[in-house]
Design a protein around this motif. Structure first.
Motif, PDB file in Angstrom:
ATOM      1  N   ASP A  87      41.804  45.875  33.131  1.00  0.00           N
ATOM      2  CA  ASP A  87      40.751  46.520  34.283  1.00  0.00           C
ATOM      3  C   ASP A  87      41.788  47.104  35.439  1.00  0.00           C
ATOM      4  O   ASP A  87      42.734  46.526  35.742  1.00  0.00           O
ATOM      5  CB  ASP A  87      39.845  45.425  34.615  1.00  0.00           C
ATOM      6  N   ASP A 135      38.951  50.653  32.393  1.00  0.00           N
ATOM      7  CA  ASP A 135      38.978  49.584  31.331  1.00  0.00           C
ATOM      8  C   ASP A 135      39.973  49.993  30.144  1.00  0.00           C
ATOM      9  O   ASP A 135      39.489  50.837  29.391  1.00  0.00           O
ATOM     10  CB  ASP A 135      37.739  49.137  31.263  1.00  0.00           C
ATOM     11  N   TYR A 166      31.091  49.209  37.637  1.00  0.00           N
ATOM     12  CA  TYR A 166      31.631  47.853  37.053  1.00  0.00           C
ATOM     13  C   TYR A 166      32.162  47.980  35.617  1.00  0.00           C
ATOM     14  O   TYR A 166      31.946  48.979  34.891  1.00  0.00           O
ATOM     15  CB  TYR A 166      30.722  46.966  36.997  1.00  0.00           C
ATOM     16  N   GLY A 186      33.056  43.531  31.213  1.00  0.00           N
ATOM     17  CA  GLY A 186      33.401  42.227  31.235  1.00  0.00           C
ATOM     18  C   GLY A 186      32.525  41.663  32.337  1.00  0.00           C
ATOM     19  O   GLY A 186      32.115  40.150  32.236  1.00  0.00           O
ATOM     20  N   VAL A 187      32.011  42.226  33.366  1.00  0.00           N
ATOM     21  CA  VAL A 187      31.024  41.541  34.516  1.00  0.00           C
ATOM     22  C   VAL A 187      29.562  41.341  33.643  1.00  0.00           C
ATOM     23  O   VAL A 187      29.159  40.065  33.933  1.00  0.00           O
ATOM     24  CB  VAL A 187      30.724  42.563  35.354  1.00  0.00           C
ATOM     25  N   ALA A 221      29.817  38.718  30.551  1.00  0.00           N
ATOM     26  CA  ALA A 221      30.332  37.233  30.719  1.00  0.00           C
ATOM     27  C   ALA A 221      29.353  36.386  29.953  1.00  0.00           C
ATOM     28  O   ALA A 221      27.845  36.492  30.500  1.00  0.00           O
ATOM     29  CB  ALA A 221      30.692  36.855  32.173  1.00  0.00           C
ATOM     30  N   ASN A 225      32.367  37.432  42.155  1.00  0.00           N
ATOM     31  CA  ASN A 225      33.177  37.062  41.350  1.00  0.00           C
ATOM     32  C   ASN A 225      33.186  35.468  41.012  1.00  0.00           C
ATOM     33  O   ASN A 225      33.329  35.010  39.892  1.00  0.00           O
ATOM     34  CB  ASN A 225      34.643  37.616  41.817  1.00  0.00           C
ATOM     35  N   ILE A 245      30.241  35.053  38.766  1.00  0.00           N
ATOM     36  CA  ILE A 245      30.620  35.297  37.118  1.00  0.00           C
ATOM     37  C   ILE A 245      31.252  34.282  36.556  1.00  0.00           C
ATOM     38  O   ILE A 245      31.115  33.830  35.435  1.00  0.00           O
ATOM     39  CB  ILE A 245      31.202  36.770  37.199  1.00  0.00           C
ATOM     40  N   LEU A 266      36.690  33.293  31.854  1.00  0.00           N
ATOM     41  CA  LEU A 266      36.360  34.436  31.568  1.00  0.00           C
ATOM     42  C   LEU A 266      37.057  34.985  30.180  1.00  0.00           C
ATOM     43  O   LEU A 266      38.183  34.821  29.810  1.00  0.00           O
ATOM     44  CB  LEU A 266      36.591  35.647  32.433  1.00  0.00           C
ATOM     45  N   ALA A 280      37.010  41.354  34.469  1.00  0.00           N
ATOM     46  CA  ALA A 280      35.637  41.773  35.138  1.00  0.00           C
ATOM     47  C   ALA A 280      36.182  42.352  36.418  1.00  0.00           C
ATOM     48  O   ALA A 280      36.732  41.757  37.330  1.00  0.00           O
ATOM     49  CB  ALA A 280      34.761  40.458  35.280  1.00  0.00           C
ATOM     50  N   THR A 334      34.457  44.808  39.433  1.00  0.00           N
ATOM     51  CA  THR A 334      33.273  45.470  40.277  1.00  0.00           C
ATOM     52  C   THR A 334      33.853  46.339  41.537  1.00  0.00           C
ATOM     53  O   THR A 334      34.729  45.957  42.081  1.00  0.00           O
ATOM     54  CB  THR A 334      32.051  44.441  40.607  1.00  0.00           C
TER      55      THR A 334
END
Length: 405
Positions: free
Chosen positions: A195, A212, A331, A334-335, A338, A373, A376, A384, A388, A390
């Motif tokens: 990312d 990404d 985003y 991965g956000v 999760a 964060n 998440i 994770l 992720a 954002t």
């Protein structure tokens, strides 16, 4: 005639300015102490936020007395950092002033200045401490290029090579001007790989991208690095959105053989008129927040990921006219993907509810993303499975009111 407050403030700034020319990063704690003493403090300590923005880590000179890190949550130091407001404590009748250290609007940490017993911290001392903290911010950034002590201070954990490389690509996590605010955050900070995000304000245009890279580890890092480099190179030659994305496609295909790809959103905001133009390349679409709710998902135009040779010669460009105070939320997957122990996704609905709730609380965009964060990470028990990232962009922002001293 005695020494005035203005004399002390001028002396503190002169100490920093005149000593900085021959100072390295290891000298920063002593410079902070000398400037603090000029203001009448008995001690001064710089604390820098760690990469996860969980702890404030002391910047101390080699072989000096060890200071303990402080959590951002539940401390006055953390409140100064999170809310961008000075905080005062008076433990043992010795008043202590906690001042945010800001590089422009980028949060670096806090400055602790401890004053003699029963000292009165009235005007203009708080503003003078803010001036010293502002100059220290500049020195932290410039001196950190000459050694590793600042980087070492910020690290609670080991950092992977992939993360080491990607953090060097990222712009400052926050930028705020009278017309636009942008903030971004990445996780897991010490292991981030594929990312990335980027922005640049050139004249009346804010260029924004979230990317990404395919896969995990070093290959994903190299994919993102080539994508960011190609994008910046094209942008700096004056290329438009379509040409920029085509350049990214060509460079990724040339380096990786046409079977690796990067997804992303590459866009630009006319900061005078509020027109948002973008190309979405196989990536989760941006969401538009207005008046405390999502009014639109910008998913009408989605092209193929870059690098596979599937982009049209002239990629279609989306357009949306923003209203004052609108927020764009960009985003990576991965956000929202999760998952907790039961397999429940964090999801877009939870993401938007979180951002709206933080906005209603009047928090700065950078603090909103820091808390996001952690939410998440908590959802996935601190580990994770995917990167992720954002980014929030706000047009005709009121964020300047939150960072002005």
């Amino acid at each position: 005639m005695g020494t005035t407050s203005a004399d002390r403030a001028l002396l503190a700034l002169r100490i920093l300015l005149r000593s900085a020319h021959l100072a390295g990063p290891d000298d920063l704690p002593a410079l902070a102490t000398a400037a603090g003493q000029a203001l009448g403090a008995v001690s001064a300590t710089v604390y820098l936020a760690d990469y996860d923005q969980v702890m404030l880590m002391p910047l101390i000179a080699p072989r000096s007395v060890v200071e303990e890190p402080m959590p951002i949550e539940g401390t006055l130091a953390g409140r100064a950092y999170a809310d961008l407001r000075q905080q005062v404590s008076a433990a043992g009748d010795r008043p202590t002033l906690w001042t945010p250290i800001l590089d422009g609007t980028e949060r670096l940490g806090v400055l602790r200045l401890e004053f003699p017993v029963n000292n009165h911290l009235g005007d203009p001392l708080p503003s003078e401490c803010q001036d010293v903290a502002s100059l220290l911010a500049e020195l932290v950034l410039t001196r950190s290029s000459y050694g590793d002590s600042v980087e070492r201070a910020r690290r609670r954990k080991g950092m992977s090579l992939s993360a080491e490389l990607l953090w060097r690509l990222l712009p400052p996590l926050t930028f705020i001007s009278p017309r636009v605010a942008i903030a971004g955050v990445v996780a897991p900070a010490e292991e981030i790989a594929g990312d990335s995000f980027d922005y640049a304000l050139n004249g009346g245009t804010l260029h924004v991208a979230v990317l990404d890279g395919m896969g995990h580890g070093m290959e994903a890092t190299l994919l993102s690095a080539v994508a960011v480099g190609a994008m910046r190179n094209a942008r700096r030659t004056g290329a438009g959105l379509g040409a920029t994305v085509r350049s990214m496609e060509a460079e990724i295909a040339a380096q990786f053989g046409g079977d690796k790809f990067v997804t992303g959103i590459v866009g630009e905001l006319d900061v005078a008129r509020g027109w948002w133009r973008w190309i979405t390349c196989g990536h989760p679409p941006a969401m538009l927040l207005r008046g405390g709710r999502v009014v639109k998902t910008l998913d009408s135009l989605i092209c193929a990921p870059v690098g596979l040779g599937l982009l049209p010669e002239h990629p279609r460009i989306g357009e949306e006219r923003l209203q004052p105070g609108d927020r764009l939320v960009l985003y990576t997957d991965g956000v929202v993907e999760a998952r907790d122990a039961t397999g429940d996704f964090f999801g877009t609905e939870r993401l938007i509810e979180f951002v709206i709730r933080q906005d209603a609380a009047g928090r700065p965009v950078a603090e909103t993303l820091r808390r996001l964060n952690h939410s998440i990470l908590d959802h996935q028990d601190g580990v994770l499975q995917d990167d992720a990232t954002t980014v929030i962009v706000e047009w005709l922002t009121a964020q300047t009111e939150l960072v002005e001293p």
